[in-house]
Write an enzyme that holds these catalytic residues in place. Structure first.
Site, short mmCIF file in Angstrom:
data_model
loop_
_atom_site.label_atom_id
_atom_site.label_comp_id
_atom_site.label_asym_id
_atom_site.label_seq_id
_atom_site.Cartn_x
_atom_site.Cartn_y
_atom_site.Cartn_z
CG HIS A 41 -2.15 -0.83 0.91
ND1 HIS A 41 -2.36 -2.11 1.03
CD2 HIS A 41 -3.43 -0.33 1.03
CE1 HIS A 41 -3.48 -2.40 0.48
NE2 HIS A 41 -4.24 -1.41 0.53
CE LYS A 106 -5.35 -10.25 12.77
NZ LYS A 106 -4.91 -11.18 13.45
#
Length: 187
Positions: A41, A106
């Site tokens: 990212h 998560k």
């Protein structure tokens, strides 16, 4: 095996599909999803800042935040459970603007990420932490596409069949982590 409450999703994952899902929905995802973690990212966000093209078109795609373990002989991937999504939060609004419509990980997300999800019509799914070996059984193919030097954090394509997930934050910003806990909180 899916029950009457489980929704089947096939990629590509469009904004129209995303907006139909609600926090708490159970889903089974089939098709191609893409993995990328914080190092990938960061690399993609920096590439965009330099005016460079990304290694893949993220339009109507689902990104899975994972770091797979090495595959056993004959398997496409080792254990492949979710990593903590908050590690991507600094980069997520920029990446959602590239067309991502689903994220799998998560943990909770920042207010800025939720606002970007609402703006872009994005769904955040949770994969069950601790079930990495079971999740790996839904992965039929794993192929590194970009940033191989990042090892398990490289951008990769995963062909999945009935990948199990739960809608944690829907495209309207409803958060199942909050909704699910509310009846059990003391005033």
């Amino acid at each position: 095996m899916a029950d009457a409450k489980t929704i089947r999703i096939t990629t590509p994952f469009t904004e129209e599909m995303s907006r139909k899902l609600k926090a708490g929905d159970s889903v089974l995802i089939s098709g191609t999803i893409y993995s990328a973690r914080d190092a990938a990212h960061k690399a993609m966000t920096e590439a965009l800042a330099r005016g460079e093209k990304l290694p893949l078109d993220w339009h109507d795609q689902i990104v899975y935040y994972l770091g797979p373990t090495p595959a056993k002989p004959g398997d496409p991937i080792g254990s492949c459970g979710p990593t903590t999504s908050g590690r991507m939060d600094a980069y997520t609004p920029t990446m959602l603007d590239q067309g991502i419509k689903g994220m799998i990980g998560k943990g909770s997300r920042s207010k800025e990420v939720v606002e970007s999800m609402k703006k872009n019509g994005v769904t955040y799914f949770a994969a069950v932490g601790g079930a990495a070996a079971k999740i790996a059984k839904s992965v039929k193919k794993y192929e590194v596409l970009a940033y191989p030097e990042l090892g398990p954090e490289a951008v990769a394509a995963l062909t999945v069949e009935d990948f199990p997930a739960i809608v944690v934050i829907d495209s309207e910003g409803n958060d199942y982590y909050e909704i699910g806990q509310k009846p059990y909180r003391r005033l």
